[in-house]
Design a protein around this motif. Structure first.
Motif, PDB file in Angstrom:
ATOM      1  N   HIS A  73       0.835  -1.199   0.000  1.00  0.00           N
ATOM      2  CA  HIS A  73       0.000   0.000   0.000  1.00  0.00           C
ATOM      3  C   HIS A  73       0.877   1.259   0.000  1.00  0.00           C
ATOM      4  N   LEU A  74       1.936   1.240   0.796  1.00  0.00           N
ATOM      5  CA  LEU A  74       2.869   2.366   0.830  1.00  0.00           C
ATOM      6  C   LEU A  74       3.462   2.597  -0.556  1.00  0.00           C
ATOM      7  N   HIS A  75       3.895   1.526  -1.183  1.00  0.00           N
ATOM      8  CA  HIS A  75       4.483   1.620  -2.520  1.00  0.00           C
ATOM      9  C   HIS A  75       3.477   2.231  -3.502  1.00  0.00           C
ATOM     10  N   GLU A  76       2.234   1.815  -3.411  1.00  0.00           N
ATOM     11  CA  GLU A  76       1.183   2.331  -4.288  1.00  0.00           C
ATOM     12  C   GLU A  76       1.014   3.847  -4.090  1.00  0.00           C
ATOM     13  N   ILE A  77       0.972   4.278  -2.836  1.00  0.00           N
ATOM     14  CA  ILE A  77       0.809   5.704  -2.537  1.00  0.00           C
ATOM     15  C   ILE A  77       2.014   6.500  -3.036  1.00  0.00           C
ATOM     16  N   VAL A  78       3.217   6.022  -2.726  1.00  0.00           N
ATOM     17  CA  VAL A  78       4.426   6.755  -3.110  1.00  0.00           C
ATOM     18  C   VAL A  78       4.591   6.787  -4.628  1.00  0.00           C
ATOM     19  N   LEU A  91       8.772  11.974   9.161  1.00  0.00           N
ATOM     20  CA  LEU A  91       9.549  12.761  10.122  1.00  0.00           C
ATOM     21  C   LEU A  91      10.321  11.902  11.120  1.00  0.00           C
ATOM     22  N   ASP A  92       9.707  10.822  11.602  1.00  0.00           N
ATOM     23  CA  ASP A  92      10.370   9.982  12.602  1.00  0.00           C
ATOM     24  C   ASP A  92      11.365   8.994  11.995  1.00  0.00           C
ATOM     25  N   ASP A  93      11.504   8.987  10.675  1.00  0.00           N
ATOM     26  CA  ASP A  93      12.457   8.099  10.008  1.00  0.00           C
ATOM     27  C   ASP A  93      13.064   8.834   8.810  1.00  0.00           C
ATOM     28  N   PRO A  94      14.142   9.579   9.034  1.00  0.00           N
ATOM     29  CA  PRO A  94      14.734  10.403   7.977  1.00  0.00           C
ATOM     30  C   PRO A  94      15.191   9.627   6.736  1.00  0.00           C
ATOM     31  N   SER A  95      15.379   8.317   6.856  1.00  0.00           N
ATOM     32  CA  SER A  95      15.795   7.542   5.679  1.00  0.00           C
ATOM     33  C   SER A  95      14.646   7.398   4.677  1.00  0.00           C
ATOM     34  N   LEU A  96      13.414   7.654   5.130  1.00  0.00           N
ATOM     35  CA  LEU A  96      12.256   7.571   4.236  1.00  0.00           C
ATOM     36  C   LEU A  96      11.909   8.972   3.739  1.00  0.00           C
ATOM     37  N   ASP A  97      12.646   9.398   2.723  1.00  0.00           N
ATOM     38  CA  ASP A  97      12.528  10.748   2.187  1.00  0.00           C
ATOM     39  C   ASP A  97      12.822  10.692   0.696  1.00  0.00           C
ATOM     40  N   THR A  98      11.774  10.751  -0.134  1.00  0.00           N
ATOM     41  CA  THR A  98      11.972  10.614  -1.583  1.00  0.00           C
ATOM     42  C   THR A  98      12.532  11.869  -2.228  1.00  0.00           C
ATOM     43  N   THR A  99      12.805  12.898  -1.423  1.00  0.00           N
ATOM     44  CA  THR A  99      13.415  14.102  -1.992  1.00  0.00           C
ATOM     45  C   THR A  99      14.935  13.983  -2.023  1.00  0.00           C
ATOM     46  N   THR A 100      15.480  12.857  -1.507  1.00  0.00           N
ATOM     47  CA  THR A 100      16.929  12.630  -1.532  1.00  0.00           C
ATOM     48  C   THR A 100      17.241  11.338  -2.284  1.00  0.00           C
ATOM     49  N   THR A 102      19.248   8.918  -1.309  1.00  0.00           N
ATOM     50  CA  THR A 102      19.217   7.798  -0.365  1.00  0.00           C
ATOM     51  C   THR A 102      17.782   7.397  -0.061  1.00  0.00           C
ATOM     52  N   GLY A 103      16.925   8.382   0.108  1.00  0.00           N
ATOM     53  CA  GLY A 103      15.507   8.094   0.377  1.00  0.00           C
ATOM     54  C   GLY A 103      14.854   7.354  -0.777  1.00  0.00           C
ATOM     55  N   ARG A 104      15.179   7.751  -2.010  1.00  0.00           N
ATOM     56  CA  ARG A 104      14.629   7.048  -3.181  1.00  0.00           C
ATOM     57  C   ARG A 104      15.143   5.617  -3.227  1.00  0.00           C
ATOM     58  N   LEU A 105      16.402   5.407  -2.827  1.00  0.00           N
ATOM     59  CA  LEU A 105      16.960   4.056  -2.773  1.00  0.00           C
ATOM     60  C   LEU A 105      16.201   3.209  -1.752  1.00  0.00           C
ATOM     61  N   VAL A 106      15.957   3.779  -0.571  1.00  0.00           N
ATOM     62  CA  VAL A 106      15.215   3.053   0.474  1.00  0.00           C
ATOM     63  C   VAL A 106      13.825   2.681  -0.035  1.00  0.00           C
ATOM     64  N   PHE A 107      13.160   3.610  -0.719  1.00  0.00           N
ATOM     65  CA  PHE A 107      11.833   3.301  -1.248  1.00  0.00           C
ATOM     66  C   PHE A 107      11.899   2.251  -2.357  1.00  0.00           C
TER      67      PHE A 107
END
Length: 183
Positions: A73-78, A91-100, A102-107
């Motif tokens: 579901h998260l993948h679908e939303i993102v 906010l509580d998990d800085p690694s989950l940030d698609t504006t960077t 590294t964040g895109r890699l995590v996603f």
């Protein structure tokens, strides 16, 4: 370029004031809030939020479980946000940030895990169906009106008993007896 916040709590007795404070402190200028279970597929405020965001905006939430029911579901939303050119941050998990990067890699990794989970679930489901078929089970609830009961209903009806009396004798409703006699 707006920062849009989404806050959710599961029940009316809970309060999302802490989430709202964190979202405002992170710069959210538009907030969507609702009190609904995360498993509830109909979340009108989330739908409004996802419709509201525009290219260049960033959607922020405080915790991942406030937004999605599962990795899929998260993948679908993102994916929907990415298609609109909208960034996403937790906010509580800085690694989950698609504006960077590294964040895109995590996603990307999360998306792969979601696809893997879906494939495993489907595989297990197909194995269960195959096993049930091999055991002679075709799905659905077992028939309660056996051939013997059908024969008993037909015999009693042939002898002129009323549907009400037959139903009382065989232990089924009048409607069931009527269906058996109609077939």
């Amino acid at each position: 370029m707006a920062i849009v916040g989404y806050a959710r709590v599961s029940s009316a007795g809970q309060d999302h004031a802490t989430q709202i404070e964190k979202l405002k402190a992170a710069g959210a200028t538009k907030l969507f809030e609702e009190k609904r279970s995360g498993t509830d597929k109909a979340r009108p405020e989330l739908a409004k939020c996802l419709d509201y965001v525009r290219e260049g905006d960033t959607l922020i939430i405080t915790k991942l479980d406030r937004l999605a029911r599962s990795a899929a579901h998260l993948h679908e939303i993102v994916e929907g946000l990415n298609a609109k050119g909208v960034g996403f941050k937790v906010l509580d998990d800085p690694s989950l940030d698609t504006t960077t990067r590294t964040g895109r890699l995590v996603f990307g990794i999360l998306a792969s895990i979601a696809e893997f989970e879906t494939a495993l679930r489907r595989e297990r489901q197909m194995e269960g169906i195959a096993k049930a078929k091999a055991e002679g089970r075709t799905g659905g609830r077992p028939a309660t009106v056996t051939p013997e009961i059908r024969a008993e209903i037909a015999r009693r009806s042939g002898e002129g008993e009323s549907i009400r009396k037959i139903a009382a004798q065989v232990g089924f409703s009048k409607a069931t007896v009527q269906k058996v006699l109609a077939n």
